[in-house]
Design a protein around this motif. Structure first.
Motif, mmCIF file in Angstrom:
data_model
loop_
_atom_site.group_PDB
_atom_site.id
_atom_site.type_symbol
_atom_site.label_atom_id
_atom_site.label_comp_id
_atom_site.label_asym_id
_atom_site.label_seq_id
_atom_site.Cartn_x
_atom_site.Cartn_y
_atom_site.Cartn_z
ATOM 1 N N GLU A 16 0.848 -1.200 0.000
ATOM 2 C CA GLU A 16 0.000 0.000 0.000
ATOM 3 C C GLU A 16 0.875 1.238 0.000
ATOM 4 O O GLU A 16 1.924 1.278 0.644
ATOM 5 C CB GLU A 16 -0.894 -0.002 1.240
ATOM 6 C CG GLU A 16 -1.863 1.149 1.317
ATOM 7 C CD GLU A 16 -2.768 1.081 2.534
ATOM 8 O OE1 GLU A 16 -3.029 2.134 3.123
ATOM 9 O OE2 GLU A 16 -3.199 -0.035 2.895
ATOM 10 N N TYR A 18 0.148 5.606 0.136
ATOM 11 C CA TYR A 18 -0.780 6.726 0.195
ATOM 12 C C TYR A 18 0.029 7.986 0.444
ATOM 13 O O TYR A 18 0.958 7.982 1.261
ATOM 14 C CB TYR A 18 -1.774 6.525 1.350
ATOM 15 C CG TYR A 18 -2.423 7.800 1.843
ATOM 16 C CD1 TYR A 18 -3.537 8.325 1.205
ATOM 17 C CD2 TYR A 18 -1.907 8.485 2.938
ATOM 18 C CE1 TYR A 18 -4.124 9.503 1.657
ATOM 19 C CE2 TYR A 18 -2.490 9.655 3.393
ATOM 20 C CZ TYR A 18 -3.590 10.167 2.749
ATOM 21 O OH TYR A 18 -4.161 11.332 3.191
ATOM 22 N N LYS A 20 -0.846 12.247 0.944
ATOM 23 C CA LYS A 20 -1.907 13.246 1.032
ATOM 24 C C LYS A 20 -1.725 14.273 -0.081
ATOM 25 O O LYS A 20 -0.656 14.842 -0.250
ATOM 26 C CB LYS A 20 -1.857 13.938 2.404
ATOM 27 C CG LYS A 20 -2.999 14.883 2.646
ATOM 28 C CD LYS A 20 -2.965 15.380 4.080
ATOM 29 C CE LYS A 20 -4.208 16.181 4.383
ATOM 30 N NZ LYS A 20 -4.242 16.584 5.785
ATOM 31 N N LYS A 57 4.407 5.346 8.563
ATOM 32 C CA LYS A 57 3.544 6.520 8.456
ATOM 33 C C LYS A 57 4.425 7.744 8.633
ATOM 34 O O LYS A 57 5.263 7.783 9.542
ATOM 35 C CB LYS A 57 2.453 6.530 9.532
ATOM 36 C CG LYS A 57 1.371 5.504 9.331
ATOM 37 C CD LYS A 57 0.322 5.614 10.410
ATOM 38 C CE LYS A 57 -0.693 4.483 10.280
ATOM 39 N NZ LYS A 57 -1.642 4.482 11.397
ATOM 40 N N CYS A 70 1.632 10.573 4.712
ATOM 41 C CA CYS A 70 2.013 9.476 3.821
ATOM 42 C C CYS A 70 1.985 8.164 4.599
ATOM 43 O O CYS A 70 2.236 8.141 5.805
ATOM 44 C CB CYS A 70 3.427 9.748 3.291
ATOM 45 S SG CYS A 70 4.061 8.532 2.124
ATOM 46 N N GLU A 71 1.682 7.096 3.880
ATOM 47 C CA GLU A 71 1.720 5.759 4.471
ATOM 48 C C GLU A 71 2.265 4.791 3.432
ATOM 49 O O GLU A 71 1.919 4.872 2.251
ATOM 50 C CB GLU A 71 0.326 5.334 4.912
ATOM 51 C CG GLU A 71 0.299 4.007 5.634
ATOM 52 C CD GLU A 71 -1.051 3.723 6.281
ATOM 53 O OE1 GLU A 71 -1.086 2.868 7.156
ATOM 54 O OE2 GLU A 71 -2.055 4.355 5.900
#
Length: 147
Positions: A16, A18, A20, A57, A70-71
Motif C-alpha cells: 500500500e 498513500y 496526502k 507513516k 504518507c503511508e
C-alpha cells in the motif's frame, strides 16, 4: 561457533502507498515530521519463507495533533534454508536466532527506505527520508525471537 544460515531474497512487494494530496502544503519543515514505524513477521513453513512487513507513516506534527501525510506498507520475503530447524515439532513454537531477525529487519528497512524515496520523488516529501533505525528496537530483548 556461530551457525551459518543460508538465505536469499525471495520477493519485494509494495502492499500500500498513500500520500496526502493537499495543495496547501507547499513546504514541509523537517523538524515537524515524525515517523511511525512498525515491523511484522510472518512465515510460510512449507516454503521456507520468512516475511518482514514494514508499516511506515509520515506524520506532520501540529501543536498536540498529528496529520498523516504518507503511508507505506511493504513486505520483503526471504527464503531461509532449513527453516524447520527453528521450529519445535512438539508445540510448533518458532525460535529464530537474534542475528537472523536483526539482518532481515535491517535489509527490509533499507529496502523500504529506497521504495519510499522513489515513491515520494517529485512531491513535497521528496527530501524527507526514513531515518536510520536500529533493528534491535524491533526485536525482543532475549537471545531468540519467538513468533
Amino acid at each position: 561457533m556461530e551457525e551459518k544460515i543460508a538465505l536469499r531474497l525471495d520477493k519485494i512487494t509494495l502492499i500500500e502507498f498513500y500520500i496526502k494530496n493537499d495543495l496547501s502544503l507547499n513546504k514541509i519543515i523537517k523538524e515537524n515530521i515524525n515517523f511511525d514505524v512498525k515491523i511484522g513477521l510472518g512465515l510460510e513453513e512449507k516454503n521456507n519463507i520468512i516475511h518482514i512487513s514494514t508499516f511506515i507513516k509520515i506524520l506532520k506534527t501540529k501543536k498536540n495533533d498529528k496529520d498523516k501525510l504518507c503511508e507505506l506498507i511493504t513486505q520483503i520475503s526471504y527464503q531461509v534454508e532449513e527453516l524447520k530447524k527453528f521450529i519445535n515439532p512438539d508445540d510448533k513454537e518458532i525460535k529464530l536466532p537474534d542475528i537472523l531477525v536483526h539482518t532481515l529487519i535491517s535489509i527490509s528497512l533499507s529496502t523500504t527506505r529506497g521504495i519510499l524515496s522513489e515513491k515520494t520523488r517529485g512531491t513535497i516529501l521528496e527530501d524527507i527520508y526514513l531515518p536510520i533505525l536500529d533493528p534491535k528496537k524491533f526485536i525482543k530483548q532475549n537471545k531468540e525471537i519467538v513468533l
